[in-house]
Design a protein around this motif. Structure first.
Motif, mmCIF file in Angstrom:
data_model
loop_
_atom_site.group_PDB
_atom_site.id
_atom_site.type_symbol
_atom_site.label_atom_id
_atom_site.label_comp_id
_atom_site.label_asym_id
_atom_site.label_seq_id
_atom_site.Cartn_x
_atom_site.Cartn_y
_atom_site.Cartn_z
ATOM 1 N N VAL A 1 0.790 12.065 -0.614
ATOM 2 C CA VAL A 1 -0.249 12.825 -1.318
ATOM 3 C C VAL A 1 -1.656 12.289 -1.032
ATOM 4 O O VAL A 1 -2.615 12.700 -1.686
ATOM 5 C CB VAL A 1 -0.001 12.817 -2.852
ATOM 6 C CG1 VAL A 1 1.250 13.595 -3.187
ATOM 7 C CG2 VAL A 1 0.084 11.392 -3.393
ATOM 8 N N LEU A 2 -1.774 11.388 -0.079
ATOM 9 C CA LEU A 2 -3.076 10.760 0.169
ATOM 10 C C LEU A 2 -4.190 11.777 0.423
ATOM 11 O O LEU A 2 -5.358 11.516 0.137
ATOM 12 C CB LEU A 2 -2.983 9.777 1.353
ATOM 13 C CG LEU A 2 -2.156 8.515 1.096
ATOM 14 C CD1 LEU A 2 -2.056 7.668 2.370
ATOM 15 C CD2 LEU A 2 -2.766 7.675 -0.017
ATOM 16 N N VAL B 1 1.600 6.335 -5.920
ATOM 17 C CA VAL B 1 2.983 5.871 -6.064
ATOM 18 C C VAL B 1 2.991 4.341 -6.089
ATOM 19 O O VAL B 1 3.706 3.713 -6.883
ATOM 20 C CB VAL B 1 3.872 6.400 -4.915
ATOM 21 C CG1 VAL B 1 5.315 5.991 -5.097
ATOM 22 C CG2 VAL B 1 3.755 7.914 -4.806
ATOM 23 N N THR B 2 2.178 3.741 -5.242
ATOM 24 C CA THR B 2 2.132 2.284 -5.147
ATOM 25 C C THR B 2 1.165 1.681 -6.171
ATOM 26 O O THR B 2 1.486 0.699 -6.835
ATOM 27 C CB THR B 2 1.631 1.869 -3.745
ATOM 28 O OG1 THR B 2 2.332 2.617 -2.766
ATOM 29 C CG2 THR B 2 1.819 0.386 -3.504
ATOM 30 N N ARG C 1 4.972 3.128 -0.572
ATOM 31 C CA ARG C 1 6.395 2.952 -0.914
ATOM 32 C C ARG C 1 7.251 3.959 -0.182
ATOM 33 O O ARG C 1 8.334 4.318 -0.639
ATOM 34 C CB ARG C 1 6.583 3.050 -2.428
ATOM 35 C CG ARG C 1 5.848 1.924 -3.131
ATOM 36 C CD ARG C 1 6.502 1.447 -4.393
ATOM 37 N NE ARG C 1 5.837 0.230 -4.826
ATOM 38 C CZ ARG C 1 5.594 -0.103 -6.084
ATOM 39 N NH1 ARG C 1 5.982 0.687 -7.052
ATOM 40 N NH2 ARG C 1 5.010 -1.223 -6.370
ATOM 41 N N SER C 2 6.761 4.455 0.919
ATOM 42 C CA SER C 2 7.459 5.437 1.763
ATOM 43 C C SER C 2 8.188 6.492 0.937
ATOM 44 O O SER C 2 9.401 6.638 1.019
ATOM 45 C CB SER C 2 8.403 4.749 2.755
ATOM 46 O OG SER C 2 9.338 3.946 2.123
ATOM 47 N N CYS C 3 7.404 7.269 0.159
ATOM 48 C CA CYS C 3 8.002 8.252 -0.742
ATOM 49 C C CYS C 3 8.445 9.523 -0.018
ATOM 50 O O CYS C 3 9.100 10.376 -0.611
ATOM 51 C CB CYS C 3 7.023 8.609 -1.849
ATOM 52 S SG CYS C 3 5.671 9.640 -1.289
ATOM 53 N N SER C 4 8.035 9.676 1.238
ATOM 54 C CA SER C 4 8.425 10.855 2.032
ATOM 55 C C SER C 4 7.644 12.118 1.709
ATOM 56 O O SER C 4 7.943 13.161 2.272
ATOM 57 C CB SER C 4 9.894 11.234 1.881
ATOM 58 O OG SER C 4 10.707 10.334 2.478
ATOM 59 N N SER C 5 6.734 12.097 0.738
ATOM 60 C CA SER C 5 5.870 13.271 0.574
ATOM 61 C C SER C 5 4.476 12.788 0.217
ATOM 62 O O SER C 5 4.085 12.753 -0.944
ATOM 63 C CB SER C 5 6.405 14.259 -0.462
ATOM 64 O OG SER C 5 7.152 13.598 -1.445
ATOM 65 N N ARG D 1 0.794 -1.226 0.000
ATOM 66 C CA ARG D 1 0.000 0.000 0.000
ATOM 67 C C ARG D 1 0.832 1.285 0.000
ATOM 68 O O ARG D 1 0.315 2.355 -0.264
ATOM 69 C CB ARG D 1 -0.921 0.045 1.238
ATOM 70 C CG ARG D 1 -2.143 -0.823 1.130
ATOM 71 C CD ARG D 1 -3.103 -0.322 0.058
ATOM 72 N NE ARG D 1 -4.361 -1.038 0.083
ATOM 73 C CZ ARG D 1 -4.567 -2.220 -0.483
ATOM 74 N NH1 ARG D 1 -3.593 -2.804 -1.158
ATOM 75 N NH2 ARG D 1 -5.740 -2.817 -0.399
ATOM 76 N N CYS E 1 -3.015 5.537 -2.781
ATOM 77 C CA CYS E 1 -1.626 5.920 -3.058
ATOM 78 C C CYS E 1 -1.277 5.697 -4.528
ATOM 79 O O CYS E 1 -1.212 4.560 -4.989
ATOM 80 C CB CYS E 1 -0.668 5.101 -2.195
ATOM 81 S SG CYS E 1 1.048 5.360 -2.686
HETATM 82 S S1 SF4 Z 1 2.019 8.878 -1.351
HETATM 83 FE FE1 SF4 Z 1 1.978 6.672 -1.269
HETATM 84 S S2 SF4 Z 1 4.128 6.074 -1.140
HETATM 85 FE FE2 SF4 Z 1 4.026 8.216 -0.600
HETATM 86 S S3 SF4 Z 1 3.858 8.159 1.644
HETATM 87 FE FE3 SF4 Z 1 1.763 8.321 0.806
HETATM 88 S S4 SF4 Z 1 1.063 6.213 0.726
HETATM 89 FE FE4 SF4 Z 1 3.291 6.126 0.910
#
Ligand code: SF4
Ligand code: SF4
Lengths: 111, 226
Positions: free
Chosen positions: B139-140, B149-150, B133-137, B131, B147
């Motif tokens: 956007v949820l 990114v995932t 990918r620990s993108c650090s920003s 769920r 997500c």
């Molecule tokens: S946008 Fe997606 S990958 Fe980035 S922190 Fe949030 S849930 Fe994780």
């Protein structure tokens, strides 16, 4: 009902085959049993709904684990019958014993 | 939680081929919950290794311990007195835990027993899905809690792309389009204006390991590292 089944089979009673864990089956072989099999209720007739289906998955998993380490997976099996089927129980016991005779002793015994 | 899979047995066996006394260390948190590296998986793996090595006529002595978390010094301490007595350690924690353990005992060979796979959720017993990918920003907030990114095959922060096809992603009919799902959910919430917001591209260049210091936990020591 007096039924004959091979006397070298040791019965361990569990409330439901769903209680049978991967570790129980693996441990039996690790400790030198030539084979181990789980006998559960007919599929679709588990009193706990899916105990026997879970057992089947675990039995299959243990068979794969054993193959991975070089022991015949067929030393571990699952059979299903309904609780009133004494003769089938005996027939499965004989079938399992035959299967094990064919496979020979647990290869770990030599080590 | 962090989800991992047990490594193939042959790979693990090969790691340990030159060692006679090995400690298998489980982790009682994420990898225990996802049934890959907890106490039970340690027992199963040790039973397999014991049998395989006996068959090879190269018996191995195996120790077993599962600590609360391998990514935490506080719990790793419990291993200090044990590790000494072993030739090598096999860790079933995630990649972070394994590294922390290896770092603590730099003289000892430490091997991974699992492949760390993703951050995910538990759909059912034994069934996990990625769920984040620990993108650090994150956007949820703009994407209605989905997500991109995932879930988007291209990991697009701004979507959908031209390949979106009646709810499916262009890579496969069976792969839902993340941005279609985002559109649907935003529209149900009357927040469709969010889809027009532009998220700047993530700078993936020159990535170095990230560090987080939570507010209120700064010390002269940890902030010097920033
Ligand atoms: S946008 Fe997606 S990958 Fe980035 S922190 Fe949030 S849930 Fe994780
Ligand atoms: S070492 Fe990894 S698996 Fe264990 S608690 Fe920490 S993050 Fe979770």
């Amino acid at each position: 009902m007096r039924l004959d089944y091979p006397s070298n089979i040791k019965i361990i009673r569990v409330p439901c085959t769903g209680k049978v864990d991967v570790m129980h089956l693996l441990r039996a072989i690790q400790k030198g049993a030539d084979g181990v099999y789980a006998v559960g209720c007919l599929e679709g007739a588990c009193h706990y709904n899916e105990g026997n289906l879970r057992a089947r998955e675990r039995v299959n998993h243990v068979r794969r684990l054993l193959e991975e380490i070089g022991i015949e997976g067929d030393r571990v099996r699952m059979y299903n019958l309904s609780s009133g089927e004494g003769p089938t129980f005996a027939a499965y016991a004989r079938e399992m014993a035959e299967n094990i005779k064919m496979l020979g002793p647990n290869p770990l015994k030599k080590h | 939680m962090i989800v991992a899979k047990r490594k193939p047995f042959d790979e693990i066996k090969d790691f340990l081929k030159d060692y006679k006394k090995v400690l298998t260390a489980g982790c009682g948190t994420c990898v225990a919950v996802c049934l890959a590296g907890g106490e039970k998986e340690v027992s199963v793996l040790n039973a397999e290794l014991d049998m395989a090595r006996r068959l090879d006529n190269k018996p191995i002595e195996l120790g077993a311990i599962t600590i609360e978390r391998q990514c935490d010094r506080e719990y790793l301490e419990a291993l200090d007195s044990m590790v000494e007595g072993y030739d090598a350690v096999l860790s079933l924690a995630c990649g972070a835990g394994i590294q922390f353990l290896a770092e603590r005992y730099p003289e000892k060979p430490v091997f991974p027993g699992v492949d760390t796979t993703f951050i995910g959720v538990n759909q059912d017993v034994g069934w996990y899905e990625e769920r984040c990918r620990s993108c650090s920003s994150c956007v949820l907030g703009m994407t209605a809690g989905i997500c991109p990114v995932t879930m988007c095959a291209k990991g697009l922060y701004n979507g959908p792309c031209g390949g979106t096809n009646k709810g499916s992603c262009e890579i496969s009919k069976d792969q839902p389009c993340a941005w279609y799902m985002i559109y649907e959910r935003l529209s149900k919430q009357n927040r469709l204006d969010n889809i027009l917001k532009i998220t700047p591209v993530q700078d993936w260049q020159n990535q170095k390991p990230r560090t987080v210091i939570q507010p209120g936990y700064k010390t002269s020591e940890n902030s010097a590292e920033k």
